[in-house]
Design a protein around this motif. Structure first.
Motif, short mmCIF file in Angstrom:
data_model
loop_
_atom_site.label_atom_id
_atom_site.label_comp_id
_atom_site.label_asym_id
_atom_site.label_seq_id
_atom_site.Cartn_x
_atom_site.Cartn_y
_atom_site.Cartn_z
N PHE A 270 50.83 33.21 43.98
CA PHE A 270 49.83 34.26 44.11
C PHE A 270 48.81 34.16 42.99
O PHE A 270 49.12 33.69 41.89
CB PHE A 270 50.48 35.65 44.10
N TYR A 271 47.62 34.65 43.28
CA TYR A 271 46.54 34.57 42.31
C TYR A 271 46.41 35.90 41.57
O TYR A 271 46.28 36.96 42.19
CB TYR A 271 45.21 34.26 43.03
N TYR A 272 46.45 35.83 40.23
CA TYR A 272 46.39 37.03 39.39
C TYR A 272 45.09 37.14 38.61
O TYR A 272 44.90 38.09 37.86
CB TYR A 272 47.57 37.04 38.42
N SER A 276 41.66 35.85 30.99
CA SER A 276 41.13 37.11 30.46
C SER A 276 41.54 38.28 31.33
O SER A 276 41.82 39.38 30.84
CB SER A 276 39.60 37.04 30.35
N ASP A 277 41.62 38.06 32.65
CA ASP A 277 42.06 39.13 33.55
C ASP A 277 43.51 39.49 33.28
O ASP A 277 43.90 40.66 33.29
CB ASP A 277 41.91 38.70 35.01
N LEU A 278 44.34 38.46 33.02
CA LEU A 278 45.75 38.71 32.76
C LEU A 278 45.95 39.47 31.47
O LEU A 278 46.81 40.34 31.35
CB LEU A 278 46.51 37.38 32.70
N VAL A 279 45.11 39.17 30.46
CA VAL A 279 45.19 39.92 29.20
C VAL A 279 44.83 41.37 29.42
O VAL A 279 45.46 42.29 28.91
CB VAL A 279 44.27 39.29 28.14
N LYS A 283 50.19 42.43 32.38
CA LYS A 283 51.32 41.74 32.98
C LYS A 283 51.01 41.42 34.44
O LYS A 283 50.15 42.00 35.06
CB LYS A 283 52.57 42.61 32.90
N LYS A 284 51.80 40.45 34.96
CA LYS A 284 51.67 40.10 36.36
C LYS A 284 52.43 41.11 37.22
O LYS A 284 53.44 41.65 36.82
CB LYS A 284 52.22 38.69 36.60
N GLN A 285 51.88 41.35 38.39
CA GLN A 285 52.48 42.32 39.31
C GLN A 285 52.80 41.61 40.61
O GLN A 285 51.93 41.01 41.24
CB GLN A 285 51.50 43.47 39.56
N VAL A 286 54.07 41.64 41.01
CA VAL A 286 54.47 41.04 42.28
C VAL A 286 53.91 41.89 43.42
O VAL A 286 54.00 43.13 43.37
CB VAL A 286 56.00 40.94 42.38
N CYS A 318 41.71 36.48 46.80
CA CYS A 318 41.57 37.70 46.00
C CYS A 318 42.74 37.79 45.04
O CYS A 318 43.78 37.14 45.22
CB CYS A 318 41.54 38.94 46.90
N THR A 319 42.60 38.62 44.02
CA THR A 319 43.69 38.82 43.09
C THR A 319 44.74 39.77 43.70
O THR A 319 44.45 40.53 44.63
CB THR A 319 43.19 39.43 41.77
N VAL A 320 45.93 39.72 43.14
CA VAL A 320 46.97 40.63 43.58
C VAL A 320 46.54 42.08 43.35
O VAL A 320 46.82 42.97 44.16
CB VAL A 320 48.29 40.33 42.83
N GLN A 321 45.81 42.31 42.25
CA GLN A 321 45.36 43.67 41.96
C GLN A 321 44.40 44.18 43.03
O GLN A 321 44.47 45.35 43.44
CB GLN A 321 44.67 43.71 40.59
#
Length: 567
Positions: A270-272, A276-279, A283-286, A318-321
């Motif tokens: 999956f794309y997170y 910089s977005d991860l910071v 954290k990553k979200q399943v 798209c991102t998971v968010q």
């Protein structure tokens, strides 16, 4: 060379200090008088112009009473939905202040055009008695000028209603200051609406329409001047882009990857976002299992990303968010739909109450209550009940139960009060109709029923109490539950409900007229009582639907309540 370099560095430092000082001078409470003055003036002007619109159509344009109510509901629907469009345009392209400044000028122009329709006799049909059946209708040209003024008013409302609040909130960095601003914003807006719906409407009824509309135009122009006087003090954040674009990309990306099987999602990547977005997200979200078909939008396939990890094709990845943001909106939509009927009943009741007021005794001593001012009762009830909730009822409730009502509980209480108000309207109309029947042949169109207009106030007060519960409850729910990217659009959900309610109320009245004989042009021959009973029954059914949705809904973010997190 070293001295020159040092001198250059000193000058650069001084420029930085000056820029910081200049920036520090922008925003803060110094902007409040200018923004508050413009909001108050604009609210007063628009309320004064539109509160009496049904009466203006009936008396000056020879429009039949029920038709006038339907036209008014359509206009109110347009002025309610246009602010959502205005907010999206401001967020995506121009920023809030430029859109607000442009729209406040358009509002002034629209009110000038309203004044022209009232001042120039050729722009209206020949006067006609309310009891006459041979009134000459307005020509296409006359209606074109009137509706042009209405269209400009809708455009102006689109750029001012939400953006004025956003411009004000943008001036403050602390959440506490923003909350204080919002409190005063709504107080000023409701107070202005009450003054406009009483003082200006009284002038329209008792002096002249041209003077009433002219005062509205002048007050709107003064509000615009006040806004521009504070221009140098405002913070003006640039446009950030519409968050709805990201939601649309999720739908499109999921559709384009529809051939990816759900079973395979456990083995894909999956794309997170970028590093910089991860910071920023910590954290990553399943991806959640609900609405799992949307998870396809975040699955990385060949060619979706560039060498640095950024998205190569936004409408395919798209991102998971982003996916979870859309799921949040989808989860809350059933609750949102339950509130649409509340706006329908409010729209029908408001327009029909004005028609009822035209038939009863509106004199209070030497003062005659304008029919268009009847809805002030509801506005005043909202203000009074909100104050009681904040200072008395909620603190007492908290002491007795040790928890604060959740947004869903407040909305539910609003549903109950709204249905109760429809019952009250039915009982009041039963009394009015009984008086009409006792007088028999005397009760023709234009005849004044010997019944005090104060009887119509009680149902409106109950509606106001309900609004004080369910509308703020909805704003609180959407703001609490919506993702960060959609916080600024939370109030837009309520506006869409109001707009949808006005449109559907017009359709509801039309349907009742086609299917029954309850709503003839002569209100004294009508069966309004049946309409109100119908709204009460449908309100009870809608409340049952709401209870079901509330029971099934799970808060995504725990409310500020440690003991009750379900409903």
């Amino acid at each position: 060379m070293e001295q020159a370099k040092a001198s250059s560095e000193d000058q650069s430092s001084q420029l930085t200090i000056n820029e910081a000082q200049a920036s520090h001078k922008q925003g803060g409470w110094i902007t409040f008088p200018f923004i508050a003055g413009s909001v108050f003036g604009l609210g007063l002007a628009i309320s004064g112009a539109m509160s009496n619109f049904i009466v203006y159509l009936i008396k000056e344009y020879n429009v039949k009473s029920i038709d006038a109510a339907q036209i008014s509901n359509i206009v109110n629907g347009c002025t309610s939905v246009s602010p959502v469009i205005g907010a999206i345009i401001a967020d995506a392209y121009f920023g809030c202040y430029p859109v607000f400044a442009f729209a406040i000028v358009i509002n002034s122009v629209s009110l000038v055009l309203f004044t022209v329709t009232a001042a120039v006799p050729s722009l209206r049909p020949m006067p006609c008695s309310l009891s006459s059946d041979s009134c000459k209708p307005a020509s296409a040209g006359q209606l074109a000028v009137l509706y042009a003024a209405v269209a400009l008013l809708a455009v102006g409302a689109g750029g001012t209603r939400f953006n004025s609040a956003t411009v004000g909130a943008n001036q403050f960095d602390k959440a506490q200051d923003q909350e204080v601003f919002f409190n005063w914003f709504f107080i000023l807006l409701y107070a202005a609406s009450i003054i406009g719906a009483t003082a200006i409407v009284y002038i329209q009824d008792r002096v002249s329409w041209a003077l009433g509309f002219g005062l509205s135009a002048g007050i709107a122009a003064i509000g615009a001047v006040v806004l521009f006087l504070g221009s140098r003090y405002y913070k003006r954040p640039p446009a950030q882009g519409s968050p709805f674009m990201g939601l649309a990309q999720v739908v499109v990306a999921a559709a384009r990857k529809r051939h990816i099987t759900v079973v395979a999602l456990g083995t894909v990547t999956f794309y997170y976002g970028t590093s910089s977005d991860l910071v920023a997200n910590a954290k990553k979200q399943v991806p959640s299992e609900s609405f799992s078909f949307l998870n396809r939008a975040a699955v990385i396939t060949r060619g979706d990303t560039t060498a640095d990890g950024s998205v190569a094709r936004p409408w395919r990845l798209c991102t998971v968010q982003q996916v979870e943001d859309l799921k949040t909106v989808v989860r809350i939509l059933p609750l949102w739909t339950t509130s649409a009927f509340i706006s329908v009943s409010i729209g029908v009741q408001g327009s029909l109450t004005i028609l009822q007021a035209l038939t009863v005794d509106r004199s209070l001593g030497r003062f005659t209550v304008p029919a268009g001012s009847m809805l002030v009762s509801s506005l005043a009830a909202v203000i009074v009940f909100l104050a009681l909730l904040d200072r008395l009822l909620l603190p007492v409730w908290h002491r007795l139960t040790h928890h604060t009502p959740t947004p869903l509980q407040r909305i539910g209480a609003g549903h109950v009060l709204n249905a109760t108000a429809m019952v009250a309207s039915a009982l009041v109309e039963r009394k009015r109709a009984a008086i009409v029947r006792r007088h028999g042949a005397e009760s023709q169109a234009g005849w004044i029923v010997p019944m005090s207009v104060l009887w119509l106030v009680l149902p409106l007060v109950l509606v106001g109490f309900g609004e004080a519960l369910h509308f703020p409850g909805q704003v609180g729910l959407y703001y609490q539950e919506f993702p960060q990217a959609l916080k600024s659009t939370a109030t837009g959900m309520v506006a869409l409900i109001v707009a949808l309610g006005f449109y559907l109320s017009t359709a509801a009245i039309g349907l009742v007229r086609q299917a029954t004989d309850w709503l003839p042009d002569n209100i004294n021959d009508s069966r309004l009582e049946n309409v109100y009973w119908m709204l009460a029954v449908l309100g009870a059914v809608n409340f049952g639907y709401y209870i079901l949705c509330a029971k099934l809904y799970k808060y995504q973010r725990a409310p500020n309540n440690t003991e009750d997190t379900k409903n």
